[in-house]
Write a protein that holds these residues in place. Structure first.
Motif, PDB file in Angstrom:
ATOM      1  N   ARG A 121       0.328 -11.218  -4.395  1.00 49.52           N
ATOM      2  CA  ARG A 121       0.185 -10.409  -3.350  1.00 49.52           C
ATOM      3  C   ARG A 121       0.460 -11.162  -2.182  1.00 49.52           C
ATOM      4  O   ARG A 121       1.006 -10.879  -1.031  1.00 49.52           O
ATOM      5  N   TYR A 124       0.826  -1.112   0.060  1.00 49.76           N
ATOM      6  CA  TYR A 124       0.004  -0.106   0.012  1.00 49.76           C
ATOM      7  C   TYR A 124       0.883   1.146   0.161  1.00 49.76           C
ATOM      8  O   TYR A 124       1.963   1.253   0.615  1.00 49.76           O
ATOM      9  N   GLY A 153      -9.909  -9.419   2.506  1.00 50.37           N
ATOM     10  CA  GLY A 153      -9.331  -8.285   3.366  1.00 50.37           C
ATOM     11  C   GLY A 153      -7.919  -7.973   2.876  1.00 50.37           C
ATOM     12  O   GLY A 153      -7.242  -7.059   3.571  1.00 50.37           O
ATOM     13  N   ASN A 154      -7.339  -8.489   1.720  1.00 48.16           N
ATOM     14  CA  ASN A 154      -6.293  -8.076   1.350  1.00 48.16           C
ATOM     15  C   ASN A 154      -5.151  -8.365   2.139  1.00 48.16           C
ATOM     16  O   ASN A 154      -4.224  -7.440   2.330  1.00 48.16           O
ATOM     17  N   ALA A 188      -9.922 -17.204  -3.489  1.00 50.38           N
ATOM     18  CA  ALA A 188      -9.497 -17.317  -1.984  1.00 50.38           C
ATOM     19  C   ALA A 188      -9.227 -18.853  -1.524  1.00 50.38           C
ATOM     20  O   ALA A 188      -8.488 -19.114  -0.759  1.00 50.38           O
ATOM     21  N   ALA A 216       4.394 -12.121  -1.607  1.00 44.66           N
ATOM     22  CA  ALA A 216       5.302 -11.142  -1.587  1.00 44.66           C
ATOM     23  C   ALA A 216       5.703 -10.907   0.029  1.00 44.66           C
ATOM     24  O   ALA A 216       4.827 -11.556   0.795  1.00 44.66           O
ATOM     25  N   PRO A 217       6.924 -10.348   0.163  1.00 44.12           N
ATOM     26  CA  PRO A 217       8.299  -9.869  -0.845  1.00 44.12           C
ATOM     27  C   PRO A 217       9.074 -11.061  -0.857  1.00 44.12           C
ATOM     28  O   PRO A 217       9.918 -10.796  -1.699  1.00 44.12           O
ATOM     29  N   LEU A 236      -0.525 -20.970   0.556  1.00 46.91           N
ATOM     30  CA  LEU A 236       0.253 -19.906   0.112  1.00 46.91           C
ATOM     31  C   LEU A 236       0.449 -19.101   1.011  1.00 46.91           C
ATOM     32  O   LEU A 236      -0.482 -18.594   1.911  1.00 46.91           O
ATOM     33  N   LYS A 237       1.857 -18.390   1.326  1.00 46.89           N
ATOM     34  CA  LYS A 237       2.220 -17.335   2.082  1.00 46.89           C
ATOM     35  C   LYS A 237       3.414 -16.658   1.747  1.00 46.89           C
ATOM     36  O   LYS A 237       4.082 -17.229   0.904  1.00 46.89           O
ATOM     37  N   PRO A 238       3.764 -15.559   2.555  1.00 49.87           N
ATOM     38  CA  PRO A 238       4.963 -15.110   2.083  1.00 49.87           C
ATOM     39  C   PRO A 238       6.059 -16.061   2.237  1.00 49.87           C
ATOM     40  O   PRO A 238       6.251 -16.770   3.023  1.00 49.87           O
ATOM     41  N   PHE A 255       5.996  -9.864   8.445  1.00 49.97           N
ATOM     42  CA  PHE A 255       6.257  -8.469   8.003  1.00 49.97           C
ATOM     43  C   PHE A 255       4.959  -7.789   8.355  1.00 49.97           C
ATOM     44  O   PHE A 255       4.006  -8.008   8.431  1.00 49.97           O
ATOM     45  N   GLU A 260      -8.131  -8.003  -5.692  1.00 47.84           N
ATOM     46  CA  GLU A 260      -9.614  -8.191  -5.612  1.00 47.84           C
ATOM     47  C   GLU A 260     -10.467  -7.279  -6.742  1.00 47.84           C
ATOM     48  O   GLU A 260     -11.309  -7.478  -7.655  1.00 47.84           O
ATOM     49  N   HIS A 314      -1.981  -9.060   3.748  1.00 48.07           N
ATOM     50  CA  HIS A 314      -0.386  -9.297   2.964  1.00 48.07           C
ATOM     51  C   HIS A 314       0.557  -8.899   3.636  1.00 48.07           C
ATOM     52  O   HIS A 314       0.499  -7.885   4.793  1.00 48.07           O
ATOM     53  N   ALA A 315       1.857  -9.234   3.293  1.00 52.54           N
ATOM     54  CA  ALA A 315       2.859  -8.875   4.227  1.00 52.54           C
ATOM     55  C   ALA A 315       3.269  -7.513   4.074  1.00 52.54           C
ATOM     56  O   ALA A 315       2.890  -6.542   3.189  1.00 52.54           O
ATOM     57  N   GLU A 361      -0.193 -15.591   9.481  1.00 53.76           N
ATOM     58  CA  GLU A 361       0.631 -16.537   8.621  1.00 53.76           C
ATOM     59  C   GLU A 361       0.515 -15.884   7.286  1.00 53.76           C
ATOM     60  O   GLU A 361       1.388 -15.855   6.540  1.00 53.76           O
ATOM     61  N   ARG A 362      -0.443 -14.999   6.841  1.00 52.11           N
ATOM     62  CA  ARG A 362      -0.402 -14.246   5.668  1.00 52.11           C
ATOM     63  C   ARG A 362       0.579 -13.052   5.540  1.00 52.11           C
ATOM     64  O   ARG A 362       0.619 -12.589   4.698  1.00 52.11           O
ATOM     65  N   MET A 363       0.950 -12.884   6.796  1.00 49.03           N
ATOM     66  CA  MET A 363       1.712 -11.547   6.884  1.00 49.03           C
ATOM     67  C   MET A 363       3.192 -11.984   6.951  1.00 49.03           C
ATOM     68  O   MET A 363       4.054 -11.069   6.844  1.00 49.03           O
ATOM     69  N   GLY A 364       3.503 -13.270   7.149  1.00 46.04           N
ATOM     70  CA  GLY A 364       4.932 -13.698   7.262  1.00 46.04           C
ATOM     71  C   GLY A 364       5.767 -13.061   8.122  1.00 46.04           C
ATOM     72  O   GLY A 364       6.925 -13.094   7.930  1.00 46.04           O
ATOM     73  N   THR A 366      -8.661 -13.327   1.929  1.00 47.19           N
ATOM     74  CA  THR A 366      -8.534 -12.688   0.399  1.00 47.19           C
ATOM     75  C   THR A 366      -9.245 -11.367   0.501  1.00 47.19           C
ATOM     76  O   THR A 366      -8.545 -10.472  -0.176  1.00 47.19           O
TER      77      THR A 366
END
Lengths: 237, 464
Positions: free
Chosen positions: A123, A6, B190-191, A93, A126-127, A101-103, B219, A74, B193-194, B214-217, B188
């Motif tokens: 998305r 973002y 909620g987008n 989803a 990353a990263p 899937l995850k970073p 970060f 989305e 992400h890291a 987990e989805r944020m890894g 998903t």
């Protein structure tokens, strides 16, 4: 702006989503000096967009207003230019959850198509992850590469223009997950197995419009041996 | 296939202290691998020690004494050979007498140490109707017996998928009956992400929190809002995150949210001062009392010891309070900027007041997601948000999940789960302020035209 991070203010070169009302949105590329026509009037990029905050209201020349939104996978899925039939957020989803899937995940995908699923995968991984996506149609492959660049995610993805059933994904033993959305997925199974990591748990998923065809695929997979198979029957209605 | 030897494969190997998920058929259980600790799963007990050092995903069977033994994966072709099979079931009578082995016989076989596969073979040999069954029926029979008599356990690395399926299967009440595909939608939409800053409010035993993390890894940051005394994190612990993930996690009590919104959060040390003065007063009283008892030197020593302990405890308490205060301050600082990148709510409480309060902390053009087991509270939220403004793309959804049995010539749906997975309200925040216009005179339009525009605007805003 990037599809994986973002930012607060709109800059030149950003892709933004203009929201004009319920079910009425469009993507535009912000360029200094450019203008965009909407039914509420003209949006002048230099004065109305550049430097403004994402989420703000923009008044168009005729007096009506719109919102300008930060792009997300989305929003992109609903607004992208279709080159093929795409996967929508609901299925994406579930795929993301089931493939774990995850970073940091390394993912193989074929076919790239219009890039709907690809953006969502990028998305999520990353990263530190990477997406290897294969598309046998050269123009679609080109367009995908171009979009990834514009959306500032090309460092996370490799697009290969080849036939996954013949040449595979181009990598060996590094993928955590493979996703197949092609007419004859059973032909790509051996390549999928090659691309997957040899140790630990990996996942393979596929998009299947007709449940009957899955049985042939399952049989192929059983014999080839990837340990974890999750088959998703994509609802195509 | 060449073995790709990776020296960094320790992540793929089971180690002591790891949180793992045990799988037997479709049943899961989350445990921690500990030295010589008895684990009970699916009416069997065993020790996990033999699993240490093996790869995740390995299948084990339980042998005598409760130790695990590695079981190599069988291929489809290894299924038990049966040359004879019938065409259909017209002559098969289900009188309960087709199996010649009695329960006692089977128990004896088990005691003799016969393995699961051998017991199944015995059952087949002693069944009068087995050879009359169709091939499909024979496979189904074998599968059923295997499920009962073979104790194959797979050890897996925890993930959102496994833990969500586990909780939904074992204790759905703890997670407000959140089905795993609904959770997938939340993450998903909620987008998540890291690198983002997400506010989470959940009463799902920490499962939703864990899946967000987990989805944020590792970060970005997660701020967990909690009701009552403290946050529940049991579900989150089962994920087995590395320690640096925990540094991204903050917590903040819901009762102080209004104070932060009003800018009046009191972070001073008043609380600590009060408790300390109370303590010293209590000490003085007890000292005064004990002074009246003898001044025996041993007594004196004991009293000194007690004083020292008391001092120590008071110090420790002070340090803890200070830590707590610091944590509260840092979480408040993260919230105060009102630039969170997302909001996830999934609780047994009515979502309306929570949502209306917490959404103020979210920056514009960011998604938010609210889960509720029932639809009506979300309808209320929807209406309130419409009134208040500042949100677009509001959608109230629920998803259906259908499992399929996929086998050659036998592919068909198993059952349809609808209405059992909860509902989601999702939307995107926008700037609630006035439009940014460079031409002020444009707003002075003829009334008729402005009315028309307003009508058009309001009809655009309403979603189904």
């Amino acid at each position: 702006m990037s599809f994986v991070e973002y930012s607060e203010l709109i800059q030149e070169g950003d892709v933004v989503i203009i929201f004009m009302g319920h079910d009425s949105m469009m993507p535009i590329k912000v360029q200094s000096g450019a203008q965009t026509q909407t039914r509420y009037g003209v949006i002048r990029h230099s004065s109305d967009l550049i430097g403004q905050r994402f989420g703000s209201k923009v008044t168009c020349s005729k007096g009506g207003w719109v919102y300008v939104l930060h792009p997300t996978p989305e929003l992109w899925t609903i607004n992208l230019p279709h080159r093929t039939q795409i996967l929508y957020t609901t299925d994406i989803a579930n795929i993301t959850l089931m493939l774990e899937l995850k970073p940091g995940s390394v993912v193989c995908e074929s076919g790239t198509g219009s890039g709907s699923l690809s953006h969502s995968i990028l998305r999520t991984i990353a990263p530190t992850g990477h997406l290897h996506t294969v598309e046998f149609h050269s123009q679609r492959a080109e367009k995908a590469m171009q979009e990834f660049k514009e959306h500032k995610v090309s460092h996370l993805v490799t697009v290969r223009n080849q036939d996954v059933c013949k040449d595979g994904f181009g990598i060996t033993g590094v993928a955590d997950a493979v996703f197949l959305d092609i007419p004859s997925p059973w032909e790509a199974i051996s390549h999928a197995k090659k691309a997957l990591k040899y140790k630990g748990c990996t996942h393979t998923g596929l998009s299947e419009p007709w449940p009957g065809r899955s049985s042939l695929l399952i049989l192929t997979m059983y014999r080839a041996g990837p340990e974890n198979l999750r088959s998703f029957i994509g609802p195509w209605f | 296939m060449a073995e790709c030897v990776n020296d960094s494969d320790e992540e793929s190997r089971i180690a002591y202290g790891d949180y793992v998920v045990l799988k037997r058929g479709e049943v899961f259980k989350s445990v921690q691998v500990e030295n010589k600790k008895k684990v009970i799963f699916e009416k069997q007990w065993f020790f996990m020690d033999n699993a240490v050092g093996q790869l995740y995903g390995t299948m084990f069977e339980i042998v005598a004494g409760g130790s695990l033994k590695h079981k190599p994966v069988k291929r489809a072709g290894d299924s038990l050979d049966s040359k004879e099979a019938g065409q259909d079931n017209r002559h098969i009578v289900d009188d309960g007498r087709s199996q010649k082995l009695t329960r006692d016989d089977i128990e004896t076989l088990k005691e003799q140490g016969l393995k699961g596969q051998e017991i199944v073979q015995q059952l087949i040999d002693n069944s009068t109707t087995f050879k009359d069954k169709t091939e499909f029926a024979q496979e189904k029979y074998i599968k059923k017996k295997k499920k009962k008599y073979e104790s194959d356990i797979t050890v897996l690395k925890p993930s959102t998928r496994l833990l969500a399926m586990m909780y939904h299967g074992r204790e759905p009440g703890k997670i407000c009956h959140l089905r795993y595909d609904t959770l997938a939608q939340m993450l998903t939409l909620g987008n998540i992400h890291a690198g983002s800053k997400i506010i989470v409010f959940e009463t799902c035993a920490g499962l939703v929190l864990g899946s967000v993390m987990e989805r944020m890894g590792g970060f970005g940051s997660v701020i967990q809002m909690f009701p009552g005394g403290g946050p529940t994190r049991a579900g989150m612990e089962s994920f087995g995150f590395p320690s640096h993930f925990h540094q991204t996690l903050h917590e903040f009590p819901l009762c102080k949210v209004n104070a932060v919104l009003a800018g009046k959060l009191d972070l001073s040390e008043k609380d600590t001062e009060n408790s300390r003065s109370e303590e010293t007063a209590a000490e003085k009283n007890s000292e005064a009392q004990s002074m009246e008892i003898s001044l025996d030197p041993q007594e004196q020593m004991r009293r000194d010891e007690r004083d020292r302990l008391r001092e120590q405890r008071a110090q420790e308490k002070k340090v803890k309070m200070e830590e707590k205060r610091k944590k509260l301050a840092s979480a408040a600082a993260l919230l105060q900027d009102r630039n969170a990148d997302g909001l996830v709510i999934a609780s047994r409480f009515h979502p309306c007041p929570v949502l209306m309060g917490l959404i103020k902390f979210v920056a514009p053009s960011r998604p938010f997601v609210v889960y509720c087991q029932y639809r009506e509270p979300l309808i209320e939220c929807y209406n309130k948000l419409r009134e208040q403004g500042g949100v677009i793309n509001l959608r109230l959804t629920d998803s259906w999940l259908r499992h399929y049995q996929v086998l050659p010539n036998r592919t068909h749906p198993v059952l349809l789960m609808s209405g059992g997975g909860g509902y989601l309200l999702s939307g995107t925040t926008v700037d609630a302020g006035t439009a940014k216009t460079k031409n002020p005179h444009k707003s002075e339009e003829p009334d008729a035209k402005r009315l028309k525009l307003e009508e058009k605007a309001s009809s655009c805003d309403s979603s189904v």
